[in-house]
Motif scaffolding. Structure first.
Motif, PDB file in Angstrom:
ATOM      1  N   GLU A 168       8.261  -6.984  18.680  1.00  0.00           N
ATOM      2  CA  GLU A 168       9.598  -7.394  18.259  1.00  0.00           C
ATOM      3  C   GLU A 168       9.865  -7.017  16.804  1.00  0.00           C
ATOM      4  O   GLU A 168      10.991  -6.669  16.442  1.00  0.00           O
ATOM      5  CB  GLU A 168       9.758  -8.900  18.456  1.00  0.00           C
ATOM      6  CG  GLU A 168       9.773  -9.311  19.921  1.00  0.00           C
ATOM      7  CD  GLU A 168      10.074 -10.786  20.090  1.00  0.00           C
ATOM      8  OE1 GLU A 168      10.249 -11.468  19.053  1.00  0.00           O
ATOM      9  OE2 GLU A 168      10.132 -11.252  21.243  1.00  0.00           O
ATOM     10  N   MET A 169       8.834  -7.091  15.967  1.00  0.00           N
ATOM     11  CA  MET A 169       9.024  -6.758  14.550  1.00  0.00           C
ATOM     12  C   MET A 169       9.073  -5.245  14.330  1.00  0.00           C
ATOM     13  O   MET A 169       9.827  -4.763  13.485  1.00  0.00           O
ATOM     14  CB  MET A 169       7.901  -7.368  13.708  1.00  0.00           C
ATOM     15  CG  MET A 169       7.991  -8.868  13.553  1.00  0.00           C
ATOM     16  SD  MET A 169       6.874  -9.508  12.299  1.00  0.00           S
ATOM     17  CE  MET A 169       7.631  -8.933  10.792  1.00  0.00           C
ATOM     18  N   MET A 170       8.288  -4.502  15.081  1.00  0.00           N
ATOM     19  CA  MET A 170       8.207  -3.054  14.874  1.00  0.00           C
ATOM     20  C   MET A 170       9.196  -2.278  15.736  1.00  0.00           C
ATOM     21  O   MET A 170       9.229  -1.049  15.674  1.00  0.00           O
ATOM     22  CB  MET A 170       6.790  -2.558  15.163  1.00  0.00           C
ATOM     23  CG  MET A 170       5.720  -3.175  14.287  1.00  0.00           C
ATOM     24  SD  MET A 170       5.975  -2.910  12.527  1.00  0.00           S
ATOM     25  CE  MET A 170       5.662  -1.165  12.387  1.00  0.00           C
ATOM     26  N   HIS A 171      10.013  -2.978  16.525  1.00  0.00           N
ATOM     27  CA  HIS A 171      10.988  -2.296  17.369  1.00  0.00           C
ATOM     28  C   HIS A 171      12.128  -1.727  16.513  1.00  0.00           C
ATOM     29  O   HIS A 171      12.659  -2.385  15.631  1.00  0.00           O
ATOM     30  CB  HIS A 171      11.556  -3.275  18.402  1.00  0.00           C
ATOM     31  CG  HIS A 171      12.692  -2.714  19.201  1.00  0.00           C
ATOM     32  ND1 HIS A 171      12.540  -1.673  20.089  1.00  0.00           N
ATOM     33  CD2 HIS A 171      14.009  -3.034  19.237  1.00  0.00           C
ATOM     34  CE1 HIS A 171      13.700  -1.387  20.638  1.00  0.00           C
ATOM     35  NE2 HIS A 171      14.616  -2.195  20.135  1.00  0.00           N
ATOM     36  N   ASN A 172      12.483  -0.506  16.783  1.00  0.00           N
ATOM     37  CA  ASN A 172      13.617   0.164  16.137  1.00  0.00           C
ATOM     38  C   ASN A 172      13.435   0.318  14.618  1.00  0.00           C
ATOM     39  O   ASN A 172      14.399   0.358  13.861  1.00  0.00           O
ATOM     40  CB  ASN A 172      14.916  -0.606  16.423  1.00  0.00           C
ATOM     41  CG  ASN A 172      16.108   0.329  16.497  1.00  0.00           C
ATOM     42  OD1 ASN A 172      15.954   1.548  16.524  1.00  0.00           O
ATOM     43  ND2 ASN A 172      17.299  -0.222  16.508  1.00  0.00           N
TER      44      ASN A 172
ATOM     45  N   MET B  34       5.754  -4.806   7.422  1.00  0.00           N
ATOM     46  CA  MET B  34       6.789  -4.290   8.320  1.00  0.00           C
ATOM     47  C   MET B  34       7.694  -3.315   7.575  1.00  0.00           C
ATOM     48  O   MET B  34       8.050  -2.248   8.099  1.00  0.00           O
ATOM     49  CB  MET B  34       7.615  -5.433   8.883  1.00  0.00           C
ATOM     50  CG  MET B  34       8.705  -4.985   9.849  1.00  0.00           C
ATOM     51  SD  MET B  34       9.975  -6.219  10.146  1.00  0.00           S
ATOM     52  CE  MET B  34      10.779  -6.272   8.560  1.00  0.00           C
ATOM     53  N   ALA B  35       8.075  -3.653   6.332  1.00  0.00           N
ATOM     54  CA  ALA B  35       8.922  -2.755   5.545  1.00  0.00           C
ATOM     55  C   ALA B  35       8.186  -1.466   5.200  1.00  0.00           C
ATOM     56  O   ALA B  35       8.790  -0.398   5.127  1.00  0.00           O
ATOM     57  CB  ALA B  35       9.388  -3.455   4.274  1.00  0.00           C
ATOM     58  N   ALA B  36       6.850  -1.566   5.004  1.00  0.00           N
ATOM     59  CA  ALA B  36       6.049  -0.379   4.700  1.00  0.00           C
ATOM     60  C   ALA B  36       5.654   0.397   5.956  1.00  0.00           C
ATOM     61  O   ALA B  36       5.008   1.455   5.848  1.00  0.00           O
ATOM     62  CB  ALA B  36       4.800  -0.774   3.926  1.00  0.00           C
ATOM     63  N   LYS B  37       5.968  -0.134   7.155  1.00  0.00           N
ATOM     64  CA  LYS B  37       5.635   0.489   8.454  1.00  0.00           C
ATOM     65  C   LYS B  37       4.134   0.675   8.622  1.00  0.00           C
ATOM     66  O   LYS B  37       3.662   1.671   9.170  1.00  0.00           O
ATOM     67  CB  LYS B  37       6.347   1.834   8.619  1.00  0.00           C
ATOM     68  CG  LYS B  37       7.860   1.750   8.567  1.00  0.00           C
ATOM     69  CD  LYS B  37       8.494   3.109   8.706  1.00  0.00           C
ATOM     70  CE  LYS B  37       9.994   3.052   8.533  1.00  0.00           C
ATOM     71  NZ  LYS B  37      10.628   4.369   8.612  1.00  0.00           N
ATOM     72  N   ASP B  38       3.371  -0.294   8.124  1.00  0.00           N
ATOM     73  CA  ASP B  38       1.912  -0.262   8.263  1.00  0.00           C
ATOM     74  C   ASP B  38       1.546  -1.007   9.548  1.00  0.00           C
ATOM     75  O   ASP B  38       1.414  -2.232   9.574  1.00  0.00           O
ATOM     76  CB  ASP B  38       1.264  -0.925   7.043  1.00  0.00           C
ATOM     77  CG  ASP B  38      -0.215  -0.589   6.943  1.00  0.00           C
ATOM     78  OD1 ASP B  38      -0.791  -0.158   7.955  1.00  0.00           O
ATOM     79  OD2 ASP B  38      -0.792  -0.759   5.854  1.00  0.00           O
ATOM     80  N   LYS B  39       1.414  -0.260  10.631  1.00  0.00           N
ATOM     81  CA  LYS B  39       1.231  -0.870  11.949  1.00  0.00           C
ATOM     82  C   LYS B  39      -0.186  -1.368  12.196  1.00  0.00           C
ATOM     83  O   LYS B  39      -0.432  -1.996  13.232  1.00  0.00           O
ATOM     84  CB  LYS B  39       1.610   0.134  13.044  1.00  0.00           C
ATOM     85  CG  LYS B  39       0.785   1.402  13.046  1.00  0.00           C
ATOM     86  CD  LYS B  39       1.270   2.337  14.139  1.00  0.00           C
ATOM     87  CE  LYS B  39       0.432   3.618  14.180  1.00  0.00           C
ATOM     88  NZ  LYS B  39       0.889   4.525  15.246  1.00  0.00           N
TER      89      LYS B  39
END
Length: 359
Positions: free
Chosen positions: A200-204, A181-186
């Motif tokens: 919920e985790m990747m929102h905003n 999540m911190a690395a924005k690896d979706k």
């Protein structure tokens, strides 16, 4: 098939025709008449090329070809009666079309937490020796019977499951999910997070820089709650296990301008969390994934993070002031002085009458 002329017939023709014998003996067939030349040069030729070279198995070769009725492409749908259409569909084994459309769908996770665990108030601060701490321990033992039944149900699908060893596995899933999540690896985060928890985790997260680090566990993670439920049918079983984490973490969130919004990269905080992990136990290839976090009602709400904006101020143009005669003369003199200074700056250095230092 054309017949060949016999030798006797050819000899008779040669005897009848005058000069034919002399031409045949002296120069070959060149002296003969054209019809005789054609007759003598004829060969046996087959005109039918479709006949098989081997006549046996003729009946079996015939059975290789199936006669079928070709559809009439010029026929219109409106011209066919309902009875005729029904008989044709029966003959071809085709089911009639249905008025509704059914689309298959796959339920990979539940939509929430069933029988959510209620964390005791003051957990992590009150010891067992105190009155409130002893009361919490008694309530935990009362609710433990249902959790034991759920763990037994999970073991019927997953033999290697152990509530004592699951805490370490859940901690690895927890760290991997927050790291991605911190690395924005979706894409990689979907292996450790359910479909309900992903938005919920990747929102905003967009336009933000997240620095997160898991430092240490203050208490070993332990399973405090377990439940199993069925969705739609009895064979479709889902299991949810709540794990208590008491750890030390570091979190810092920066906005798009690089300003600190929340947390700090220097200070560490003690974090107490109740995390729910879910698995589709009926699925042979199901995995334990992070599903949700339990936030108790007695917890005070957090202050919202400050959001920075770029303000664009509209500059108002002031109307020109009316000047008197004396003020106009002063402005003219000031303008002439400025023009003189500009001329002095524009002239080259050599032409100026100023002393220069010789080095």
């Amino acid at each position: 098939m054309e017949k060949l002329m016999s030798v006797k017939t050819c000899l008779k023709l040669l005897q009848v025709m005058p000069g034919a014998q002399h031409a045949a003996t002296s120069g070959g067939l060149g002296g003969l008449a054209p019809p005789l030349q054609n007759l003598l040069q004829m060969q046996q030729v087959r005109h039918r090329q479709t006949k098989h070279w081997q006549p046996e198995f003729k009946r079996l070769r015939k059975q290789k070809f199936v006669k079928m009725d070709l559809p009439n492409l010029r026929e219109k749908q409106e011209d066919i009666s309902k009875e005729e259409m029904r008989s044709r569909m029966k003959e071809r084994g085709v089911l009639p079309p249905r008025p509704w459309m059914e689309r298959p769908f796959h339920i990979s996770c539940t939509g929430g937490i069933f029988e959510a665990y209620v964390p005791p108030e003051g957990d992590g601060k009150k010891s067992i020796i105190s009155t409130s701490g002893a009361k919490q321990k008694l309530e935990f033992l009362e609710k433990k019977s249902k959790s034991l039944m759920a763990v037994r149900k999970i073991r019927s699908y997953e033999e290697s499951f152990s509530s004592d060893e699951f805490g370490a596995e859940a901690q690895d899933i927890y760290i991997q999910a927050h790291t991605h999540m911190a690395a924005k690896d979706k894409y990689k985060i979907r292996e450790f997070v359910s479909e309900r928890c992903y938005p919920e985790m990747m929102h905003n997260v967009k336009d933000k820089t997240i620095r997160w680090k898991f430092l240490q566990s203050l208490e070993p993670p332990r399973v405090v709650h377990a439940r199993v439920t069925e969705v739609i049918s009895k064979e479709n079983q889902f299991a949810q296990v709540t794990v208590r984490f008491h750890s030390q973490q570091m979190l810092a969130i920066y906005d798009r301008f690089g300003r600190l919004m929340h947390g700090s990269e220097i200070l560490t905080k003690d974090v107490l969390e109740y995390v729910v992990f879910e698995k589709h136990i009926s699925n042979e290839y199901g995995k334990w994934r992070l599903h949700d976090k339990i936030i108790p009602d007695w917890l005070p709400p957090k202050n919202p993070a400050p959001i920075t904006y770029r303000l664009i101020e509209d500059v108002e143009e002031e109307p020109p002031k009316e000047l008197s005669g004396g003020e106009e003369a002063k402005q003219v003199e000031a303008g002439s002085e400025q023009s003189k200074e500009q001329l002095q700056l524009a002239t080259p250095v050599e032409s100026r009458s100023k002393p220069s230092l010789a080095i």
